[in-house]
Every structure is written in structure tokens, then in C-alpha cells.
Design an enzyme around this catalytic site. Structure first.
Site, PDB file in Angstrom:
ATOM      1  CE1 TYR A   1      -3.087  -2.447   5.922  1.00 18.71           C
ATOM      2  CE2 TYR A   1      -3.159  -0.011   5.389  1.00 18.71           C
ATOM      3  CZ  TYR A   1      -3.229  -1.076   4.896  1.00 18.71           C
ATOM      4  OH  TYR A   1      -3.184  -1.594   3.806  1.00 18.71           O
TER       5      TYR A   1
ATOM      6  CE  LYS B   1       0.018  -4.714   3.041  1.00 20.11           C
ATOM      7  NZ  LYS B   1      -0.151  -6.125   2.591  1.00 20.11           N
TER       8      LYS B   1
ATOM      9  CB  THR C   1      -0.835   0.066   1.111  1.00 21.20           C
ATOM     10  OG1 THR C   1      -1.696   1.337   1.378  1.00 21.20           O
ATOM     11  CG2 THR C   1      -0.050  -0.127   2.558  1.00 21.20           C
ATOM     12  CG  ASP C   2      -1.183   5.160  -1.157  1.00 21.81           C
ATOM     13  OD1 ASP C   2      -1.830   4.095  -0.158  1.00 21.81           O
ATOM     14  OD2 ASP C   2      -1.655   5.633  -1.659  1.00 21.81           O
ATOM     15  CD  GLU C   3      -3.328   3.725   4.644  1.00 23.55           C
ATOM     16  OE1 GLU C   3      -3.000   4.023   5.804  1.00 23.55           O
ATOM     17  OE2 GLU C   3      -4.263   3.092   4.068  1.00 23.55           O
TER      18      GLU C   3
END
Length: 320
Positions: free
Chosen positions: A151, A155, A125-127
Site C-alpha cells: 500500500y 502511495k 500518507t505518512d506511511e
């Protein structure tokens, strides 16, 4: 002779869309392993298992006994979607996130090390990149990892595990990092389905803080095409960013969806901002476009309208 592919988390939002993409566009036999959590779609899986190309295993990727059932053959590839993904839940309790996102990825890497697949695509994810200011350029593959919530931290941890196994063991691994997805089969707890569900029932639509947080929206079908392209042609050991190029503030998204549904802006209710709420995400997909020739085919307004229509129909069916 047909070849086999393993999809972890194939009963979830993006994983299920990817399974349908494979069925429509390839001849692969598909094994799905999914623990069927609250965010999965068991009814869709029940429909799918009537297809001779589909094998479903109800199992948790953190459980080696479950994985042993799946690892009864050699796969052309593992497409690893399985993850806990809801930020608010990770803030409340990160236990499941640590287990699924980190330990589960480690278990898969161990089987890849034993030669059970020719390659693995790790869906991230870009997060993991953290947050951007309004005047900053979008994230590239060279942007340092700097997660700001539990979260995204799990990741990022799994990304680093994958990278380490490529560097240490030269395993056939690729990481993809996508922007916010939208489309069919997304769980109601997520942002866009929450707007639609609340508006459909004339309930207040919650907006965190001032609503000026910016997200880059990617239609799930475009994402699925990108993943398969990377699976077929991507360079091992690389990271590929997959962005939608549709930067929208949360507030503007809410208003656009309310307008599509013929609902008033008075349904908007501002609520206390989320802890550690990243202000802006934006993904630069230049590498994917330049090296592999990926292009988006969906049009923003049409894709959003189709998504709203799909969720309205689904919510109405579930209420019957």
C-alpha cells in the site's frame, strides 16, 4: 458566479468528511467522482445529491471514459483522495492498489496537463516515510521516502509521479501527507472501528503482535481544515505534513476505547503480527503551522469519545 471543485474518492472516509466541510464552509459547487467500492458510503451520497451544489459521478479514475464525464468544465481545483488504503488487503493482493493509486493518479495528471483544473492537491500518507524507532524525531517533509508495504509503496509511487509532473511540466501540484485519521464514516475494517464493533458485540478485539506499535492520531475534521487551507494558501510544488500530535500505542488505544465503552480488557486477543508492520509513525506539522498558520481545534479525549459514539450509533442502526 460559484466556482467548481472536483473531489475524487468523495464517497470514502476522508473524502466524504471533506465534502461536508466544503458544503458547510464554502460556496463551491462540488463534483464527486467515486467508484463506490466496499469502503464508500452510497447512502450518504444519495442524501447529498439532493443539494444543488453537489454533482455525483459513479466512475473509476483509472477509466478515461469515466473521467471524461467529469472533465466537462474547468475546476478551481482537484482534491485527490481516491485510493485503496487497507494495508492487509495490499499484502494479500496489490493489483487494485497499483491501478487506483498509481494509474488513477497518472490519469488525473494528464487532465491537469490539459488545463482542466487550476491546481491539484494530492492526498498522501505518512506511511510513505517508512517506520521510526521510539527515540527518533517525527517525520518531516525532508524525510526520505522508504515504504515498507505494498500500500505505502503505491502511495509513494504516486507521490513521485506528482513530483515529476511538477518538476517536468511545472504543473500546479501540492502533496499532503497525513498521520492516521479517525472520525465519522471510517470503514469497519480500520483499526478504531474494528475495536468499537468487536467490543460492542462482546467479541475478541484483535491486537497485532505485542500491541506496542505507535501511531500519531489526527481527527478527520482537523485534517479537512488543513487540506482546505493548503488548497487556498499552499505553495505549489511543496509537500505539507499534517499530523495529529497524538502518539498512542495500539494497545493503549484499545484499552482507552474499551474503557469508554465500559468493556473489560479481557476482550483483548493478541494475534500474529502483520507482515512488514511499521513500528512507529509520527508527523512533524511545523511547516504547515509556521507557513500557513494551521492549528488543531479538536481535543483528543472529546474527539475520540465523539468518534466512539458515532460508530456505536451507526453499527446499531445497521443491525436493525
Amino acid at each position: 458566479m460559484s466556482k467548481d471543485i472536483l473531489v475524487t474518492g468523495g464517497a470514502g472516509f476522508i473524502g466524504l468528511n471533506f465534502v461536508y466541510y466544503l458544503l458547510k464552509n464554502t460556496s463551491y459547487n462540488i463534483t464527486i467522482i467515486d467508484s463506490l467500492t466496499y469502503a464508500s458510503h452510497p447512502k450518504e451520497i444519495f442524501k447529498l445529491i439532493s443539494d444543488s451544489r453537489i454533482r455525483f459521478i459513479k466512475g473509476n479514475i483509472t477509466n478515461d471514459k469515466d473521467l471524461q464525464i467529469a472533465m466537462d468544465r474547468k475546476y478551481e481545483g482537484i482534491i485527490h483522495f481516491a485510493a485503496e488504503s487497507h494495508v492487509d488487503k495490499s499484502i494479500e493482493n496489490a493489483d487494485d492498489f497499483i491501478q487506483t493509486n498509481i494509474v488513477g493518479t497518472y490519469r488525473l495528471l494528464q487532465y491537469l496537463l490539459k488545463g482542466y483544473a487550476k491546481k491539484m492537491i494530492h492526498i498522501s500518507t505518512d506511511e510513505v516515510y517508512g517506520t521510526l524507532k521510539l527515540n527518533q524525531s517525527p517525520f518531516t517533509e525532508e524525510t526520505p521516502i522508504s515504504p515498507n508495504n505494498p500500500y505505502s509503496a503505491t502511495k509513494a509511487s504516486s507521490d513521485l509521479l506528482v513530483r515529476s509532473y511538477y518538476e517536468t511540466f511545472k504543473l500546479p501540484l501540492i502533496i499532503t501527507r497525513c498521520s492516521n485519521n479517525f472520525g465519522p464514516f471510517q470503514h469497519r475494517e480500520k483499526f478504531i472501528p474494528t475495536i468499537i464493533y468487536s467490543a460492542l458485540h462482546n467479541k475478541k478485539v484483535p491486537v497485532y503482535g505485542d500491541g506496542m506499535q505507535v501511531r500519531d492520531w489526527l481527527f478527520v475534521e482537523d485534517h479537512c481544515r488543513a487540506i482546505f487551507l493548503i488548497f487556498e494558501k499552499g505553495t505549489l510544488g511543496e509537500v505539507y505534513n499534517i499530523g495529529g500530535g497524538n502518539e498512542k500505542s495500539n494497545l493503549s488505544m484499545v484499552k482507552q476505547i474499551l474503557n469508554l465503552m465500559g468493556k473489560p480488557d479481557s476482550l483483548i486477543e493478541y494475534v500474529e503480527d502483520r507482515k512488514g508492520h511499521d513500528r512507529r509513525y509520527a508527523i512533524d506539522s511545523t511547516k504547515l503551522q509556521r507557513e500557513l498558520g494551521w492549528v488543531q481545534t479538536s481535543l483528543w479525549d472529546q474527539a475520540l469519545e465523539d468518534t466512539v459514539d458515532w460508530h456505536i450509533k451507526t453499527f446499531k442502526e445497521h443491525s436493525l
